[in-house]
Design a protein around this motif. Structure first.
Motif, PDB file in Angstrom:
ATOM      1  N   LEU A  43      -5.201 -13.169 -19.194  1.00 32.71           N
ATOM      2  CA  LEU A  43      -3.933 -12.521 -19.516  1.00 32.71           C
ATOM      3  C   LEU A  43      -3.116 -12.419 -18.240  1.00 32.71           C
ATOM      4  O   LEU A  43      -3.619 -11.985 -17.201  1.00 32.71           O
ATOM      5  N   ALA A  44      -1.864 -12.856 -18.316  1.00 34.27           N
ATOM      6  CA  ALA A  44      -1.007 -12.894 -17.137  1.00 34.27           C
ATOM      7  C   ALA A  44       0.332 -12.251 -17.466  1.00 34.27           C
ATOM      8  O   ALA A  44       0.734 -12.170 -18.634  1.00 34.27           O
ATOM      9  N   SER A  45       1.024 -11.798 -16.423  1.00 33.02           N
ATOM     10  CA  SER A  45       2.335 -11.203 -16.647  1.00 33.02           C
ATOM     11  C   SER A  45       3.281 -11.560 -15.519  1.00 33.02           C
ATOM     12  O   SER A  45       2.867 -11.836 -14.394  1.00 33.02           O
ATOM     13  N   VAL A  46       4.553 -11.562 -15.862  1.00 35.38           N
ATOM     14  CA  VAL A  46       5.629 -11.756 -14.904  1.00 35.38           C
ATOM     15  C   VAL A  46       6.433 -10.469 -14.845  1.00 35.38           C
ATOM     16  O   VAL A  46       6.811  -9.918 -15.884  1.00 35.38           O
ATOM     17  N   CYS A  47       6.673  -9.970 -13.642  1.00 34.68           N
ATOM     18  CA  CYS A  47       7.544  -8.814 -13.437  1.00 34.68           C
ATOM     19  C   CYS A  47       7.061  -7.620 -14.279  1.00 34.68           C
ATOM     20  O   CYS A  47       5.877  -7.294 -14.268  1.00 34.68           O
ATOM     21  N   THR A  48       7.963  -6.997 -15.054  1.00 37.30           N
ATOM     22  CA  THR A  48       7.593  -5.799 -15.807  1.00 37.30           C
ATOM     23  C   THR A  48       6.805  -6.110 -17.070  1.00 37.30           C
ATOM     24  O   THR A  48       6.443  -5.190 -17.818  1.00 37.30           O
ATOM     25  N   GLY A  49       6.486  -7.377 -17.296  1.00 38.37           N
ATOM     26  CA  GLY A  49       5.557  -7.686 -18.378  1.00 38.37           C
ATOM     27  C   GLY A  49       4.224  -6.987 -18.180  1.00 38.37           C
ATOM     28  O   GLY A  49       3.489  -6.731 -19.141  1.00 38.37           O
ATOM     29  N   ALA A  50       3.929  -6.648 -16.922  1.00 44.49           N
ATOM     30  CA  ALA A  50       2.697  -5.910 -16.624  1.00 44.49           C
ATOM     31  C   ALA A  50       2.645  -4.571 -17.354  1.00 44.49           C
ATOM     32  O   ALA A  50       1.558  -4.077 -17.685  1.00 44.49           O
ATOM     33  N   MET A  51       3.815  -3.988 -17.634  1.00 44.50           N
ATOM     34  CA  MET A  51       3.816  -2.693 -18.303  1.00 44.50           C
ATOM     35  C   MET A  51       3.354  -2.811 -19.760  1.00 44.50           C
ATOM     36  O   MET A  51       2.831  -1.848 -20.324  1.00 44.50           O
ATOM     37  N   LEU A  52       3.535  -3.969 -20.364  1.00 43.88           N
ATOM     38  CA  LEU A  52       2.997  -4.180 -21.706  1.00 43.88           C
ATOM     39  C   LEU A  52       1.484  -4.310 -21.661  1.00 43.88           C
ATOM     40  O   LEU A  52       0.780  -3.816 -22.545  1.00 43.88           O
ATOM     41  N   LEU A  53       0.967  -4.976 -20.620  1.00 41.60           N
ATOM     42  CA  LEU A  53      -0.484  -5.047 -20.452  1.00 41.60           C
ATOM     43  C   LEU A  53      -1.049  -3.660 -20.166  1.00 41.60           C
ATOM     44  O   LEU A  53      -2.142  -3.327 -20.639  1.00 41.60           O
ATOM     45  N   ALA A  54      -0.308  -2.860 -19.400  1.00 35.02           N
ATOM     46  CA  ALA A  54      -0.755  -1.494 -19.122  1.00 35.02           C
ATOM     47  C   ALA A  54      -0.805  -0.674 -20.403  1.00 35.02           C
ATOM     48  O   ALA A  54      -1.758   0.080 -20.645  1.00 35.02           O
ATOM     49  N   ALA A  55       0.215  -0.819 -21.236  1.00 40.14           N
ATOM     50  CA  ALA A  55       0.249  -0.082 -22.505  1.00 40.14           C
ATOM     51  C   ALA A  55      -0.881  -0.511 -23.428  1.00 40.14           C
ATOM     52  O   ALA A  55      -1.317   0.266 -24.286  1.00 40.14           O
ATOM     53  N   ALA A  56      -1.354  -1.734 -23.229  1.00 36.69           N
ATOM     54  CA  ALA A  56      -2.492  -2.235 -24.020  1.00 36.69           C
ATOM     55  C   ALA A  56      -3.827  -1.738 -23.483  1.00 36.69           C
ATOM     56  O   ALA A  56      -4.879  -2.027 -24.053  1.00 36.69           O
ATOM     57  N   GLY A  57      -3.798  -1.004 -22.357  1.00 36.27           N
ATOM     58  CA  GLY A  57      -5.017  -0.494 -21.753  1.00 36.27           C
ATOM     59  C   GLY A  57      -5.778  -1.529 -20.951  1.00 36.27           C
ATOM     60  O   GLY A  57      -6.958  -1.348 -20.648  1.00 36.27           O
ATOM     61  N   LEU A  58      -5.090  -2.610 -20.557  1.00 33.90           N
ATOM     62  CA  LEU A  58      -5.758  -3.723 -19.900  1.00 33.90           C
ATOM     63  C   LEU A  58      -5.666  -3.685 -18.380  1.00 33.90           C
ATOM     64  O   LEU A  58      -6.272  -4.521 -17.709  1.00 33.90           O
ATOM     65  N   LEU A  59      -4.930  -2.727 -17.820  1.00 35.41           N
ATOM     66  CA  LEU A  59      -4.764  -2.667 -16.372  1.00 35.41           C
ATOM     67  C   LEU A  59      -5.493  -1.495 -15.727  1.00 35.41           C
ATOM     68  O   LEU A  59      -5.460  -1.357 -14.501  1.00 35.41           O
ATOM     69  N   THR A  60      -6.140  -0.675 -16.491  1.00 32.12           N
ATOM     70  CA  THR A  60      -6.786   0.511 -15.955  1.00 32.12           C
ATOM     71  C   THR A  60      -7.836   0.155 -14.909  1.00 32.12           C
ATOM     72  O   THR A  60      -8.807  -0.565 -15.190  1.00 32.12           O
ATOM     73  N   GLY A  61      -7.595   0.609 -13.684  1.00 27.72           N
ATOM     74  CA  GLY A  61      -8.513   0.350 -12.587  1.00 27.72           C
ATOM     75  C   GLY A  61      -8.467  -1.063 -12.043  1.00 27.72           C
ATOM     76  O   GLY A  61      -9.263  -1.408 -11.167  1.00 27.72           O
ATOM     77  N   ARG A  62      -7.542  -1.880 -12.540  1.00 26.80           N
ATOM     78  CA  ARG A  62      -7.476  -3.283 -12.145  1.00 26.80           C
ATOM     79  C   ARG A  62      -6.422  -3.517 -11.067  1.00 26.80           C
ATOM     80  O   ARG A  62      -5.376  -2.874 -11.040  1.00 26.80           O
ATOM     81  N   ALA A  63      -6.696  -4.481 -10.185  1.00 28.87           N
ATOM     82  CA  ALA A  63      -5.717  -4.902  -9.185  1.00 28.87           C
ATOM     83  C   ALA A  63      -4.589  -5.639  -9.893  1.00 28.87           C
ATOM     84  O   ALA A  63      -4.834  -6.535 -10.718  1.00 28.87           O
ATOM     85  N   CYS A  64      -3.346  -5.264  -9.587  1.00 30.40           N
ATOM     86  CA  CYS A  64      -2.215  -5.851 -10.300  1.00 30.40           C
ATOM     87  C   CYS A  64      -0.928  -5.583  -9.530  1.00 30.40           C
ATOM     88  O   CYS A  64      -0.899  -4.827  -8.562  1.00 30.40           O
ATOM     89  N   THR A  65       0.146  -6.213  -9.992  1.00 38.09           N
ATOM     90  CA  THR A  65       1.451  -5.980  -9.381  1.00 38.09           C
ATOM     91  C   THR A  65       2.528  -6.096 -10.452  1.00 38.09           C
ATOM     92  O   THR A  65       2.276  -6.521 -11.589  1.00 38.09           O
ATOM     93  N   THR A  66       3.746  -5.729 -10.078  1.00 36.22           N
ATOM     94  CA  THR A  66       4.893  -5.788 -10.982  1.00 36.22           C
ATOM     95  C   THR A  66       6.160  -5.729 -10.149  1.00 36.22           C
ATOM     96  O   THR A  66       6.098  -5.756  -8.910  1.00 36.22           O
ATOM     97  N   HIS A  67       7.303  -5.644 -10.801  1.00 38.88           N
ATOM     98  CA  HIS A  67       8.571  -5.478 -10.088  1.00 38.88           C
ATOM     99  C   HIS A  67       8.522  -4.195  -9.270  1.00 38.88           C
ATOM    100  O   HIS A  67       7.956  -3.187  -9.704  1.00 38.88           O
ATOM    101  N   HIS A  68       9.129  -4.233  -8.077  1.00 37.59           N
ATOM    102  CA  HIS A  68       8.991  -3.084  -7.170  1.00 37.59           C
ATOM    103  C   HIS A  68       9.519  -1.788  -7.768  1.00 37.59           C
ATOM    104  O   HIS A  68       9.028  -0.705  -7.440  1.00 37.59           O
ATOM    105  N   ARG A  69      10.475  -1.868  -8.673  1.00 37.75           N
ATOM    106  CA  ARG A  69      11.022  -0.649  -9.263  1.00 37.75           C
ATOM    107  C   ARG A  69      10.100  -0.043 -10.316  1.00 37.75           C
ATOM    108  O   ARG A  69      10.325   1.093 -10.752  1.00 37.75           O
ATOM    109  N   ALA A  70       9.090  -0.772 -10.730  1.00 37.94           N
ATOM    110  CA  ALA A  70       8.172  -0.273 -11.751  1.00 37.94           C
ATOM    111  C   ALA A  70       6.796   0.060 -11.187  1.00 37.94           C
ATOM    112  O   ALA A  70       5.894   0.415 -11.950  1.00 37.94           O
ATOM    113  N   VAL A  71       6.630  -0.030  -9.868  1.00 43.01           N
ATOM    114  CA  VAL A  71       5.315   0.171  -9.264  1.00 43.01           C
ATOM    115  C   VAL A  71       4.777   1.575  -9.554  1.00 43.01           C
ATOM    116  O   VAL A  71       3.604   1.739  -9.900  1.00 43.01           O
ATOM    117  N   GLU A  72       5.606   2.591  -9.408  1.00 40.37           N
ATOM    118  CA  GLU A  72       5.130   3.961  -9.647  1.00 40.37           C
ATOM    119  C   GLU A  72       4.637   4.119 -11.087  1.00 40.37           C
ATOM    120  O   GLU A  72       3.611   4.770 -11.338  1.00 40.37           O
TER     121      GLU A  72
END
Length: 208
Positions: A105-134
């Protein structure tokens, strides 16, 4: 390598078209790569944030090696884009259900927030657009300050143009450095660094 880019109304144009062009070029060059656009309600035409109509096939993650999730519309409260998909919950649920051994599973920019909402980023190394890092960190992700972060079955890229870098890295990962070099030569584009891979040291202050 088969890659599906899951699209939705309000997705950022470049988040979609960037990786689609890179992967499609690799396929046309005989590098054993196929790419298509898919959506949950496919087949239908999806309209990007910039008004670009995109024909998308039906959602079939069981047939893919990689599913790429674009961003778009996260900074705005709208009737389409990331915020609308988060409010609906359908795409995060579909992503959660799609996760299986062998699927990246891969994401571009704030697509990572959809993976986060799916519970797939918990405790995982990841990145996103700088404005969405927090928000990424608040959702349980372990932010790494890199252009592309490869954590095995999870690959994320930060920023709108990073979809180019994500796709080139995926070509290198699946088809080798020579295939990636060929694509970069044809595009007259060099993949931007840094690339962080699972097992790499994380510099002080680069993750949180």
């Amino acid at each position: 390598m088969r890659a599906d880019i899951v699209v939705f109304d309000g997705a950022d144009d470049l988040d979609v078209v960037g990786p689609y062009e890179v992967l499609g070029l690799a396929g046309r060059a005989g590098q054993g790569v196929t790419v298509r656009l898919v959506c949950l309600d496919g087949p239908r035409t999806v309209t990007t944030a910039g008004g670009l109509p995109l024909p998308a096939a039906d959602w079939a993650p069981q047939e893919a090696d990689v599913v790429i999730v674009p961003g778009g519309g996260y900074a705005r409260s709208e009737t389409s884009g990331i915020r609308a998909e988060l409010d609906s919950g359908r795409l995060p649920a579909a992503l959660a259900a799609a996760a299986r051994p062998g699927l990246v599973l891969a994401s571009v920019c704030t697509g990572a927030m959809l993976l986060a909402a799916a519970g797939l980023l918990t405790g995982r190394a990841c990145t996103t657009h700088h404005r969405a890092v927090e928000d990424l960190v608040a959702a349980g992700g372990r932010h790494v300050d890199a252009r592309v972060v490869d954590d095995g079955d999870l690959v994320t890229a930060g920023g709108i143009t990073s979809g180019l870098d994500l796709a080139i890295w995926l070509i290198e990962r699946y088809r080798g450095a020579q295939a990636a070099a060929l694509v970069q030569q044809v595009l007259e584009y060099e993949r931007r660094e840094p690339l962080w891979r699972s097992g790499d040291p994380v510099a002080s202050g680069a993750a949180r």
